[in-house]
Design an enzyme around this catalytic site. Structure first.
Site, PDB file in Angstrom:
ATOM      1  N   GLN A 176      11.370 -49.487   8.693  1.00  0.00           N
ATOM      2  CA  GLN A 176      12.198 -49.983   9.792  1.00  0.00           C
ATOM      3  C   GLN A 176      12.157 -51.498   9.740  1.00  0.00           C
ATOM      4  O   GLN A 176      11.086 -52.101   9.629  1.00  0.00           O
ATOM      5  CB  GLN A 176      11.676 -49.474  11.145  1.00  0.00           C
ATOM      6  CG  GLN A 176      12.549 -49.882  12.313  1.00  0.00           C
ATOM      7  CD  GLN A 176      12.054 -49.309  13.643  1.00  0.00           C
ATOM      8  OE1 GLN A 176      11.006 -48.679  13.718  1.00  0.00           O
ATOM      9  NE2 GLN A 176      12.831 -49.546  14.683  1.00  0.00           N
ATOM     10  N   ASP A 206      27.655 -51.739   9.659  1.00  0.00           N
ATOM     11  CA  ASP A 206      26.464 -52.453   9.205  1.00  0.00           C
ATOM     12  C   ASP A 206      26.892 -53.738   8.513  1.00  0.00           C
ATOM     13  O   ASP A 206      27.773 -53.717   7.643  1.00  0.00           O
ATOM     14  CB  ASP A 206      25.662 -51.561   8.248  1.00  0.00           C
ATOM     15  CG  ASP A 206      24.277 -52.092   7.972  1.00  0.00           C
ATOM     16  OD1 ASP A 206      24.139 -53.299   7.673  1.00  0.00           O
ATOM     17  OD2 ASP A 206      23.323 -51.304   8.028  1.00  0.00           O
ATOM     18  N   ILE A 207      26.288 -54.855   8.887  1.00  0.00           N
ATOM     19  CA  ILE A 207      26.640 -56.154   8.307  1.00  0.00           C
ATOM     20  C   ILE A 207      26.264 -56.232   6.825  1.00  0.00           C
ATOM     21  O   ILE A 207      26.798 -57.046   6.076  1.00  0.00           O
ATOM     22  CB  ILE A 207      26.012 -57.313   9.109  1.00  0.00           C
ATOM     23  CG1 ILE A 207      26.695 -58.621   8.759  1.00  0.00           C
ATOM     24  CG2 ILE A 207      24.516 -57.369   8.921  1.00  0.00           C
ATOM     25  CD1 ILE A 207      26.413 -59.735   9.731  1.00  0.00           C
ATOM     26  N   ASN A 233      14.747 -44.859  10.320  1.00  0.00           N
ATOM     27  CA  ASN A 233      13.410 -45.271   9.912  1.00  0.00           C
ATOM     28  C   ASN A 233      12.684 -45.716  11.179  1.00  0.00           C
ATOM     29  O   ASN A 233      13.164 -46.617  11.870  1.00  0.00           O
ATOM     30  CB  ASN A 233      13.467 -46.438   8.917  1.00  0.00           C
ATOM     31  CG  ASN A 233      14.291 -46.104   7.696  1.00  0.00           C
ATOM     32  OD1 ASN A 233      14.227 -44.992   7.182  1.00  0.00           O
ATOM     33  ND2 ASN A 233      15.074 -47.047   7.223  1.00  0.00           N
ATOM     34  N   HIS A 259      17.746 -47.235  15.657  1.00  0.00           N
ATOM     35  CA  HIS A 259      19.118 -47.133  15.149  1.00  0.00           C
ATOM     36  C   HIS A 259      19.187 -46.054  14.084  1.00  0.00           C
ATOM     37  O   HIS A 259      18.207 -45.738  13.428  1.00  0.00           O
ATOM     38  CB  HIS A 259      19.616 -48.476  14.608  1.00  0.00           C
ATOM     39  CG  HIS A 259      18.772 -49.056  13.511  1.00  0.00           C
ATOM     40  ND1 HIS A 259      17.537 -49.653  13.735  1.00  0.00           N
ATOM     41  CD2 HIS A 259      18.990 -49.155  12.178  1.00  0.00           C
ATOM     42  CE1 HIS A 259      17.048 -50.088  12.586  1.00  0.00           C
ATOM     43  NE2 HIS A 259      17.900 -49.791  11.625  1.00  0.00           N
ATOM     44  N   PHE A 260      20.368 -45.515  13.964  1.00  0.00           N
ATOM     45  CA  PHE A 260      20.652 -44.494  12.967  1.00  0.00           C
ATOM     46  C   PHE A 260      21.773 -45.003  12.077  1.00  0.00           C
ATOM     47  O   PHE A 260      22.751 -45.561  12.575  1.00  0.00           O
ATOM     48  CB  PHE A 260      21.062 -43.176  13.629  1.00  0.00           C
ATOM     49  CG  PHE A 260      19.929 -42.489  14.329  1.00  0.00           C
ATOM     50  CD1 PHE A 260      19.256 -41.436  13.716  1.00  0.00           C
ATOM     51  CD2 PHE A 260      19.524 -42.905  15.580  1.00  0.00           C
ATOM     52  CE1 PHE A 260      18.198 -40.812  14.360  1.00  0.00           C
ATOM     53  CE2 PHE A 260      18.466 -42.284  16.227  1.00  0.00           C
ATOM     54  CZ  PHE A 260      17.803 -41.240  15.620  1.00  0.00           C
ATOM     55  N   HIS A 261      21.613 -44.796  10.789  1.00  0.00           N
ATOM     56  CA  HIS A 261      22.642 -45.154   9.820  1.00  0.00           C
ATOM     57  C   HIS A 261      23.493 -43.914   9.538  1.00  0.00           C
ATOM     58  O   HIS A 261      22.946 -42.848   9.287  1.00  0.00           O
ATOM     59  CB  HIS A 261      22.019 -45.584   8.490  1.00  0.00           C
ATOM     60  CG  HIS A 261      21.170 -46.805   8.564  1.00  0.00           C
ATOM     61  ND1 HIS A 261      21.607 -48.031   8.119  1.00  0.00           N
ATOM     62  CD2 HIS A 261      19.900 -46.986   9.024  1.00  0.00           C
ATOM     63  CE1 HIS A 261      20.640 -48.919   8.287  1.00  0.00           C
ATOM     64  NE2 HIS A 261      19.598 -48.304   8.835  1.00  0.00           N
TER      65      HIS A 261
END
Length: 128
Positions: free
Chosen positions: A93, A30-31, A86, A99-101
């Site tokens: 979101q 993740d940036i 989310n 996407h999943f974290h």
């Protein structure tokens, strides 16, 4: 989707720090990480959210999440993670490509999620 940052990442038109890739799934750091090794896992195809993604791609995503969390445990000693998705603007979101974290967690990391619970809702379970 031309304007989707995650589609641009998959296409190689935006930078990312790749962690893992399959024919259907791409995982990258993740940036804007909340903790070290905070990883995003996305399908390579564009789907808006959990309601849009086909079951096969969702299974592929889940498989990569399992693979990476196991790898993080074995190679990095990470033993506590949150897996977060989310879906929808009101669910916070912010990028509308599912996407999943994977968020590694440790005591004192300051990332305490606190949900306000509503035990009074139990009385409505039968109606739900």
């Amino acid at each position: 989707m031309q304007d989707c940052i995650f589609c641009k990442i998959v296409a190689g038109k935006a930078p990312s720090w790749k962690v893992y890739e399959t024919d259907r799934v791409y995982a990258f750091l993740d940036i804007n990480p909340v903790n070290p090794y905070h990883t995003l896992v996305i399908p390579k195809s564009h789907y808006k959210d959990i309601y849009d993604v086909p079951e096969g791609d969702l299974r592929a995503i889940s498989s990569v999440i399992k693979y990476l969390t196991t790898l993080y445990q074995e190679k990095l000693g990470i033993r506590n993670v949150q897996i977060i998705n989310n879906s929808g603007k009101e669910a916070q979101q912010d990028v509308f490509h599912i996407h999943f974290h994977i968020v590694p967690r440790h005591l004192g990391d300051g990332q305490n999620i606190h949900w306000e619970t509503h035990p009074e809702m139990r009385d409505k379970f039968d109606q739900m």
